[in-house]
Design a protein around this motif. Structure first.
Motif, PDB file in Angstrom:
ATOM      1  N   LEU A 149       9.545   3.169 -26.465  1.00 56.05           N
ATOM      2  CA  LEU A 149      10.451   2.858 -25.727  1.00 56.05           C
ATOM      3  C   LEU A 149      10.373   1.593 -25.195  1.00 56.05           C
ATOM      4  O   LEU A 149      10.190   1.559 -23.546  1.00 56.05           O
ATOM      5  N   GLN A 150      11.098   0.780 -25.450  1.00 53.95           N
ATOM      6  CA  GLN A 150      11.315  -0.582 -24.320  1.00 53.95           C
ATOM      7  C   GLN A 150      13.045  -1.282 -24.233  1.00 53.95           C
ATOM      8  O   GLN A 150      13.917  -0.444 -24.651  1.00 53.95           O
ATOM      9  N   THR A 151      13.116  -1.933 -23.282  1.00 53.13           N
ATOM     10  CA  THR A 151      14.646  -2.498 -22.620  1.00 53.13           C
ATOM     11  C   THR A 151      15.114  -1.459 -22.357  1.00 53.13           C
ATOM     12  O   THR A 151      15.000  -0.400 -22.694  1.00 53.13           O
ATOM     13  N   ALA A 152      15.806  -1.964 -21.026  1.00 57.38           N
ATOM     14  CA  ALA A 152      17.023  -0.600 -20.115  1.00 57.38           C
ATOM     15  C   ALA A 152      17.858  -0.524 -21.196  1.00 57.38           C
ATOM     16  O   ALA A 152      17.785   0.810 -20.666  1.00 57.38           O
TER      17      ALA A 152
ATOM     18  N   ALA B  86      20.276   0.811 -33.329  1.00 60.62           N
ATOM     19  CA  ALA B  86      19.858   1.306 -32.858  1.00 60.62           C
ATOM     20  C   ALA B  86      20.948   2.861 -32.550  1.00 60.62           C
ATOM     21  O   ALA B  86      22.311   2.211 -32.473  1.00 60.62           O
ATOM     22  N   PRO B  87      20.822   3.855 -32.700  1.00 59.49           N
ATOM     23  CA  PRO B  87      21.454   5.148 -32.551  1.00 59.49           C
ATOM     24  C   PRO B  87      22.707   5.243 -31.737  1.00 59.49           C
ATOM     25  O   PRO B  87      22.288   4.311 -30.543  1.00 59.49           O
ATOM     26  N   ASP B  88      23.808   5.611 -31.967  1.00 65.44           N
ATOM     27  CA  ASP B  88      25.017   6.026 -30.678  1.00 65.44           C
ATOM     28  C   ASP B  88      25.024   6.502 -30.348  1.00 65.44           C
ATOM     29  O   ASP B  88      24.261   7.580 -30.641  1.00 65.44           O
ATOM     30  N   VAL B  89      25.466   6.845 -28.762  1.00 66.37           N
ATOM     31  CA  VAL B  89      25.078   7.788 -27.317  1.00 66.37           C
ATOM     32  C   VAL B  89      25.779   8.959 -28.342  1.00 66.37           C
ATOM     33  O   VAL B  89      24.878  10.120 -28.540  1.00 66.37           O
ATOM     34  N   LYS B  90      26.319   8.924 -29.442  1.00 59.89           N
ATOM     35  CA  LYS B  90      27.068  10.145 -29.847  1.00 59.89           C
ATOM     36  C   LYS B  90      26.688  10.683 -30.567  1.00 59.89           C
ATOM     37  O   LYS B  90      26.063  11.933 -31.036  1.00 59.89           O
ATOM     38  N   VAL B  91      25.378  10.157 -31.367  1.00 62.31           N
ATOM     39  CA  VAL B  91      24.389  10.813 -32.075  1.00 62.31           C
ATOM     40  C   VAL B  91      22.753  11.421 -31.568  1.00 62.31           C
ATOM     41  O   VAL B  91      22.766  12.918 -31.718  1.00 62.31           O
TER      42      VAL B  91
ATOM     43  N   PHE C 219      11.243   3.372 -31.379  1.00 62.93           N
ATOM     44  CA  PHE C 219      12.330   2.343 -31.556  1.00 62.93           C
ATOM     45  C   PHE C 219      11.721   0.831 -32.320  1.00 62.93           C
ATOM     46  O   PHE C 219      12.728  -0.036 -32.141  1.00 62.93           O
ATOM     47  N   GLN C 220      10.974   1.559 -31.878  1.00 62.32           N
ATOM     48  CA  GLN C 220      10.231   0.248 -32.720  1.00 62.32           C
ATOM     49  C   GLN C 220      11.098  -0.513 -34.196  1.00 62.32           C
ATOM     50  O   GLN C 220      10.257  -1.321 -34.811  1.00 62.32           O
ATOM     51  N   MET C 221      11.737   0.525 -35.070  1.00 59.66           N
ATOM     52  CA  MET C 221      11.392   0.263 -36.197  1.00 59.66           C
ATOM     53  C   MET C 221      12.830  -0.733 -36.281  1.00 59.66           C
ATOM     54  O   MET C 221      13.539  -0.447 -37.247  1.00 59.66           O
ATOM     55  N   PHE C 222      13.840  -0.386 -34.879  1.00 56.37           N
ATOM     56  CA  PHE C 222      15.409  -0.942 -34.857  1.00 56.37           C
ATOM     57  C   PHE C 222      15.483  -1.835 -34.109  1.00 56.37           C
ATOM     58  O   PHE C 222      14.701  -1.560 -32.921  1.00 56.37           O
TER      59      PHE C 222
END
Length: 463
Positions: A73-76, A54-59, A46-49
């Motif tokens: 993995l950070q932030t709510a 960030a990818p969509d929930v559907k993805v 997740f540091q890459m974006f």
């Protein structure tokens, strides 16, 4: 028929290509997507974006079942993306926490939903200096009250920049029946009222600085040390913590080690504290990893009867695998004789890993090493200072090694020679100074029947 039309072949190829290449292949067709998507989605950093990229929930609903490793993995918000029921096969997870309730709640869900597969978890606090996660938030994270054994399959755990009461930590360990490796840094544990200090016999490796282990709460000097939880501890890594005083004494540490973790056999201490630890705290070690700059060689002799592995580095620098010669001045050159004495006295030595040391071949020629069972050697030699010389030496060693597969080296220091059974000859230990350095080093290497891996300054050769 195009061979790439075979699903089995595509699946095999997907194991050996980069994620970026697999991503291109996955776009060819639906059939190709099935074979290459697992490689594309295996590791998600997740540091890459940021939140917008960030990818969509559907993805995640579509491809989440392929994810095995999640980093940073950070932030709510980012944690909420992994609430999909499809994301349930994580094996490794790094959580960077803030003190919000949403962050703790989402983190708990991800942990609980992947508990059947999780083997490695890192929980890291992203706070300002001096702050720590409050205890009740951490309780949410470790799953207290969820009714799910979140850490039941966990073998590796990292805790960094946190704060908790000792009772919470003890309960967490109780939920980790197969935990083997624990890493703790900059984490404060407040004793409070603790009903039971849970012991986790499965933990074999602990990585935490001396203050973290022996002096966890600056406001409570009577606190029972962290070692009390790990009766079967085998390896202890102190990190690079430099200053011991006024936290505790070596005498007190020895008392705690003998009482709670008497089975420690391996010590990694890349700091100035290694002197006191080797001399006063730990006994009969089989493996030692210390800083080459700070080591006091007589400390090593304190464990010569049991020692099997010696590693000496410059902090955590990796000095191996390079095409050019590793040209660096030996800052301990004047003490080179001590290295040969160590190899002479430690008869059980199997690994000698000292890439920063430049040995004088005259040392083992005069005083042959007593470690007949040596299996790995990482060391440079004087005058063997170009890739051509090194590669020539190792090539001769490998070729001659094949001619004497049953050779047994028996060092006879009193006679100054080595008898090699199976070769039908004797090799004199005292060679002429005029003899090429390559020949002299090869002769030294051939003394060891079990020697299989050698590094002399460039790349590692295996026989």
């Amino acid at each position: 028929m195009n061979p790439l039309e075979l699903p089995e072949l595509r699946a095999h190829i997907s194991r050996y290509i980069s994620p970026s290449t697999a991503s291109i292949c996955a776009r060819v067709s639906k059939d190709w997507s099935k074979d290459f998507a697992p490689q594309v989605w295996h590791t998600l950093d997740f540091q890459m974006f940021d939140n917008k990229d960030a990818p969509d929930v559907k993805v995640f609903n579509k491809y989440g079942h392929h994810i095995r490793v999640v980093k940073h993995l950070q932030t709510a918000f980012k944690m909420s993306l992994l609430q999909s029921s499809s994301v349930s096969n994580l094996e490794s997870l790094d959580l960077i926490m803030d003190s919000s309730e949403d962050c703790a709640r989402y983190a708990s869900f991800v942990l609980a939903h992947n508990h059947a597969c999780l083997k490695s978890v890192g929980i890291i606090g992203s706070f300002q200096a001096g702050e720590r996660m409050i205890a009740y938030s951490f309780s949410h994270i470790v799953g207290l009250g969820l009714g799910v054994p979140i850490f039941s399959r966990l073998t590796h755990m990292q805790l960094h920049g946190l704060g908790m009461v000792r009772e919470t930590f003890s309960c967490m360990l109780a939920d980790c029946p197969v935990l083997e490796h624990l890493e703790i840094h900059d984490t404060i544990m407040i004793d409070g009222v603790i009903s039971h200090i849970h012991q986790t016999p499965s933990v074999k490796t602990l990585c935490a600085d001396l203050r973290q282990v022996f002096y966890m709460d600056p406001d409570d000097v009577t606190q029972v040390p962290l070692l009390a939880h790990f009766p079967n501890l085998k390896k202890y890594d102190t990190g690079s913590f430099e200053h011991l005083e006024p936290f505790t004494t070596y005498e007190m540490m020895q008392y705690y080690v003998d009482k709670f973790s008497p089975q420690v056999m391996s010590l990694r201490a890349l700091s100035t504290a290694s002197h006191g630890l080797l001399m006063e705290v730990f006994k009969d070690l089989t493996e030692i990893c210390v800083s080459y700059e700070n080591v006091y060689f007589p400390d090593i002799f304190h464990h010569y009867e049991t020692l099997q592995v010696v590693r000496m580095y410059k902090k955590s620098e990796d000095c191996y695998e390079r095409d050019s010669y590793f040209d660096l001045e030996d800052i301990r050159a004047e003490e080179g004789a001590m290295v040969h004495v160590m190899a002479y006295r430690c008869h059980g030595l199997k690994v000698l890993d000292m890439p920063l040391h430049i040995a004088d071949i005259r040392g083992p020629e005069v005083l042959p090493w007593g470690c007949a069972g040596l299996e790995e050697l990482h060391m440079r030699f004087m005058s063997l200072d170009t890739p051509e010389k090194i590669n020539h030496t190792l090539q001769m060693w490998v070729e001659r090694r094949k001619l004497i597969p049953s050779a047994v080296g028996d060092t006879d220091s009193s006679q100054g020679r080595v008898q090699i059974n199976g070769w039908g000859t004797q090799i004199r230990a005292f060679s002429k100074e005029s003899e090429p350095i390559e020949e002299r080093v090869v002769r030294h290497l051939l003394r060891f029947r079990n020697l299989r891996k050698v590094w002399l300054g460039t790349t590692t050769w295996t026989a």
